[in-house]
Design a protein around this motif. Structure first.
Motif, PDB file in Angstrom:
ATOM      1  N   PHE A 203       0.833  -1.211   0.000  1.00  0.00           N
ATOM      2  CA  PHE A 203       0.000   0.000   0.000  1.00  0.00           C
ATOM      3  C   PHE A 203       0.866   1.258   0.000  1.00  0.00           C
ATOM      4  N   VAL A 204       1.989   1.216   0.710  1.00  0.00           N
ATOM      5  CA  VAL A 204       2.908   2.354   0.710  1.00  0.00           C
ATOM      6  C   VAL A 204       3.418   2.613  -0.708  1.00  0.00           C
ATOM      7  N   CYS A 205       3.813   1.549  -1.387  1.00  0.00           N
ATOM      8  CA  CYS A 205       4.329   1.686  -2.747  1.00  0.00           C
ATOM      9  C   CYS A 205       3.250   2.200  -3.696  1.00  0.00           C
ATOM     10  N   ALA A 206       2.043   1.689  -3.542  1.00  0.00           N
ATOM     11  CA  ALA A 206       0.946   2.151  -4.396  1.00  0.00           C
ATOM     12  C   ALA A 206       0.697   3.640  -4.190  1.00  0.00           C
ATOM     13  N   PHE A 207       0.748   4.099  -2.944  1.00  0.00           N
ATOM     14  CA  PHE A 207       0.501   5.510  -2.639  1.00  0.00           C
ATOM     15  C   PHE A 207       1.592   6.385  -3.249  1.00  0.00           C
ATOM     16  N   GLU A 208       2.819   5.886  -3.185  1.00  0.00           N
ATOM     17  CA  GLU A 208       3.940   6.632  -3.772  1.00  0.00           C
ATOM     18  C   GLU A 208       3.804   6.753  -5.286  1.00  0.00           C
ATOM     19  N   GLU A 209       3.098   5.786  -5.883  1.00  0.00           N
ATOM     20  CA  GLU A 209       2.875   5.819  -7.330  1.00  0.00           C
ATOM     21  C   GLU A 209       1.606   6.579  -7.700  1.00  0.00           C
ATOM     22  N   GLY A 210       0.989   7.211  -6.677  1.00  0.00           N
ATOM     23  CA  GLY A 210      -0.208   7.992  -6.931  1.00  0.00           C
ATOM     24  C   GLY A 210      -1.484   7.181  -6.982  1.00  0.00           C
ATOM     25  N   LYS A 211      -1.423   5.939  -6.492  1.00  0.00           N
ATOM     26  CA  LYS A 211      -2.611   5.087  -6.462  1.00  0.00           C
ATOM     27  C   LYS A 211      -3.151   5.001  -5.038  1.00  0.00           C
ATOM     28  N   GLU A 212      -4.419   4.784  -4.929  1.00  0.00           N
ATOM     29  CA  GLU A 212      -5.014   4.653  -3.596  1.00  0.00           C
ATOM     30  C   GLU A 212      -4.635   3.328  -2.953  1.00  0.00           C
ATOM     31  N   ALA A 213      -4.528   2.273  -3.769  1.00  0.00           N
ATOM     32  CA  ALA A 213      -4.238   0.930  -3.248  1.00  0.00           C
ATOM     33  C   ALA A 213      -3.627   0.087  -4.349  1.00  0.00           C
ATOM     34  N   PRO A 214      -2.884  -0.943  -3.996  1.00  0.00           N
ATOM     35  CA  PRO A 214      -2.404  -1.886  -5.016  1.00  0.00           C
ATOM     36  C   PRO A 214      -3.584  -2.655  -5.602  1.00  0.00           C
ATOM     37  N   ALA A 215      -3.403  -3.202  -6.784  1.00  0.00           N
ATOM     38  CA  ALA A 215      -4.456  -4.016  -7.382  1.00  0.00           C
ATOM     39  C   ALA A 215      -4.725  -5.234  -6.507  1.00  0.00           C
ATOM     40  N   SER A 216      -5.991  -5.657  -6.457  1.00  0.00           N
ATOM     41  CA  SER A 216      -6.333  -6.816  -5.624  1.00  0.00           C
ATOM     42  C   SER A 216      -5.551  -8.050  -6.076  1.00  0.00           C
ATOM     43  N   GLY A 217      -5.220  -8.105  -7.390  1.00  0.00           N
ATOM     44  CA  GLY A 217      -4.428  -9.233  -7.877  1.00  0.00           C
ATOM     45  C   GLY A 217      -3.049  -9.278  -7.260  1.00  0.00           C
ATOM     46  N   ALA A 218      -2.459  -8.094  -7.021  1.00  0.00           N
ATOM     47  CA  ALA A 218      -1.141  -8.045  -6.387  1.00  0.00           C
ATOM     48  C   ALA A 218      -1.226  -8.519  -4.937  1.00  0.00           C
TER      49      ALA A 218
END
Length: 694
Positions: free
Chosen positions: A149-164
């Motif tokens: 989730f930290v990485c997703a936020f750094e990439e401007g996403k709210e959350a990682p994909a559920s598949g990840a």
């Protein structure tokens, strides 16, 4: 060299644990902020990390505090603090509730995050057992998900994909399946000197604070039970334990199995019965058996649906366990099933010598709680069609594997049940009544049941019809005797593996077994069923229904999941007539019929098991009644398939369904034009059996 390697591994494990613990405390500490993660998801990570910190605090206390140092009130509060999130009053906003998280984050992500919480929750006992490895891998799982989730936020996403997220969980269960399976098999077969064995044998049972050293959820009910057993005379405790252990011994004797080959027995029981179990351990040692006690586990690696198999305390919330019963749906595929079976095979191969001398389980069960009726939640994980098939394939293959190492024709078991204070204010009187039920003179029943068997052996089928709202109309076909002087169709069951005394049973002939089996209310495998109806055609279930839910689809799914265990159909594996009218009278006197376990309820009327026969995996072993005649009805058309395709022979389940006497119109043995009424309007009418009506 190996000692140095093990020391290095221990050092590495301690370092991993310390790093994970420190990182989680940072996430949960007062200085923690949600700035590096989406605010919507911070709620989950903040609350779950807070729970993990409570686990870590308990870990540190266990390592530093002497046993028995804390007051009873302090122990109660500490216990509650570990389990409070999942208690019914808090569950609507619990991070282990898939419905709650699905409402916040969507179904896919919500279920996966609830799974992570569940794995952390499963580690409460690990705190007490000092299982650092089990704790570490779950803490690391949580941190890996958090970092995603930290990485997703750094990439401007709210959350990682559920598949990840699904991949993180998939590789967690895949990577640790071998370690966890080996540990579990070892705990089920290994030497007795383990945590729970010491808990039973070394605790000061006069001081009920001992209950809180188990790591289980302890309530007022467990405390009251322990206090009550402390107040019983030693001879009463010994009487209960003697009945329990003698039933186990007799299971080998009656089946003609050699107990001398065995060195271990697994004892399963609920918290509060430790005084009885301590005496049972002593009894088993006298007949050459050392006792193994392992714990029911909530972890994905060990649990079977919502059932709790092994030592356990109170269930803090049965709905919580029910919601997670199919968590394998989040990752189950054929590759994982293969890996799981390989891990199980390697574990049993490693412990082959222990498996060979293991005698099987001795189970003391409890009853008394209000029957649980679960809520079906769409948000909870559910196996899809392909996964159900894979699950069935695994269950069958696992059953064959276990039978290869712990041979069915050499092992046995016993089960006995007693009430807890949850049954109500009359608990002491009910407990005394159940002692009487469990210790009845088997010689009287043996004689009466033999009269019944002599009649049933003449019949082609048995007709069963309900009354007083019960719609049962069923014909059960019987096998054919070749030599009535030497053979019989029904086993004369007294108090051995299946306590209390009181039934005659057979494996029906499937062809010709037709009709409707109905009960207005029944309690099976911990769940209540209202107006359960099963239709049989040639011994196989062809239709099923109940009235638990408003939707017919929900009702059928409830039965398919929890009675058929995902099978399309099951055979009638057993037909029996229960004769324990003493139990029936006690149930009516104390108004506890709806609280009794199937173990006692099945002796209170005719019952029908769906699934495997009573002789599953040991059909070829001769069984003899006390009169010397061989019980030959050990097979049916399904189990006989073991000779050509073992994968189709067994279903790895056996669920008894009883029609109580007050819902019974008739049980009649029939052969051509001849009829022998056995029960009419709930009373025994066969000559020689009238004494049961007293």
């Amino acid at each position: 060299m190996s000692e140095n390697k093990e020391a290095g591994q221990d050092t590495l494990l301690r370092e991993r644990f310390a790093l994970a613990a420190a990182r989680i405390r940072e996430i949960s500490g007062p200085q923690a902020e949600s700035g590096n993660i989406s605010g919507d998801f911070w709620l989950y990570f903040d609350r779950t990390a807070s729970f993990a910190v409570r686990l870590l605090d308990a870990w540190e206390r266990q390592g530093a505090e002497e046993t028995g140092k804390a007051s009873l009130d302090t122990l109660r509060e500490r216990c509650r603090s570990l389990y409070e999130d999942v208690l019914p009053e808090n569950y609507d906003r619990c991070c282990g509730n898939p419905a709650y998280l699905s409402g916040l984050y969507g179904a896919d992500t919500g279920r996966l995050l609830a799974f992570v919480y569940m794995e952390l929750y499963s580690q409460i006992p690990s705190v007490y057992e000092r299982d650092q490895e089990a704790m570490t891998i779950r803490l690391e799982l949580f941190l890996e998900v958090y970092q995603a989730f930290v990485c997703a936020f750094e990439e401007g996403k709210e959350a990682p994909a559920s598949g990840a997220l699904q991949q993180i969980i998939y590789w967690f269960v895949s990577d640790y399946t071998e370690t966890e399976t080996e540990k579990r098999v070892g705990s089920q077969l290994g030497t007795s000197q383990d945590f729970l064995y010491r808990y039973v044998m070394e605790s000061d049972l006069d001081d009920i604070r001992y209950l809180y050293a188990s790591g289980e959820y302890i309530t007022e009910q467990e405390e009251q039970l322990a206090v009550y057993l402390n107040g019983l005379p030693p001879e009463t405790i010994k009487k209960i334990a003697d009945t329990f252990t003698e039933g186990y011994r007799m299971g080998f004797v009656v089946a003609g199995k050699d107990l001398a080959k065995k060195k271990t027995v697994n004892i399963r029981f609920p918290a509060g019965f430790e005084r009885v179990i301590r005496q049972a351990v002593s009894n088993f040692r006298e007949i050459g058996l050392e006792s193994i006690i392992y714990r029911a586990s909530a972890s994905i690696f060990h649990r079977r649906g919502a059932a709790r198999i092994g030592f356990c305390g109170a269930a803090p919330n049965k709905q919580f366990l029910y919601d997670h019963r199919e968590d394998e749906a989040l990752f189950l595929d054929r590759r994982y099933i293969g890996r799981k079976l390989e891990a199980q095979k390697r574990a049993y191969e490693r412990y082959r010598e222990w498996a060979d001398v293991h005698g099987g389980p001795a189970c003391l069960e409890s009853f008394g709680e209000t029957p649980f009726v679960p809520e079906e939640k769409e948000a909870a994980p559910h196996l899809d069609g392909m996964q159900r098939q894979l699950s069935l394939e695994y269950t069958a293959a696992s059953g064959r594997l276990v039978n290869e190492y712990i041979k069915g024709d050499e092992r046995s078991f016993t089960i006995i049940a007693f009430p807890t204070p949850a049954i109500g204010p009359a608990f002491p009187e009910i407990f005394d009544a159940i002692i009487e039920v469990n210790t009845l003179d088997y010689t009287l029943y043996q004689k009466i049941q033999q009269i019944m068997i002599d009649t049933l052996d003449q019949a082609e089928y048995v007709r069963i019809r309900g009354a007083n709202g019960n719609r049962t109309d069923l014909c059960v076909a019987l096998q054919t005797l070749r030599d009535a002087s030497r053979e019989t169709l029904f086993e004369n069951c007294v108090a051995d593996v299946n306590i209390p005394v009181g039934e005659v049973f057979t494996s029906p002939r499937l062809e010709g077994t037709n009709g409707l089996l109905h009960v207005t209310s029944v309690y099976l495998n911990g769940l209540e069923y209202k107006d359960l109806a099963l239709t049989f055609c040639d011994g196989m279930i062809t239709a099923y229904d109940c009235r638990n839910f408003s939707s017919p689809e929900e009702n059928r799914k409830y039965i398919r999941d929890n009675v058929l265990f995902h099978h399309d159909s099951l055979p009638m594996g057993e037909f029996a007539i229960g004769t324990n009218t003493t139990a029936y009278v006690a149930a009516r006197k104390y108004h506890i019929a709806d609280r009794l376990p199937i173990l006692i309820a099945e002796k209170m009327g005719p019952h029908f098991a769906v699934g495997d026969t009573c002789y599953s995996h040991s059909e070829d072993l001769p069984v003899y009644n006390p009169d010397g005649r061989e019980m030959i009805a050990r097979d049916n058309a399904c189990s006989l398939l073991r000779h050509t395709d073992e994968t189709k022979a067994y279903f790895n389940c056996h669920t008894d369904i009883t029609i109580p006497y007050d819902e019974l119109g008739e049980v009649t043995a029939v052969s051509g034009q001849k009829e022998w009424p056995i029960i009419r309007a709930g009373r025994f009418v066969l000559p020689g059996c009238e004494e049961l009506n007293q």
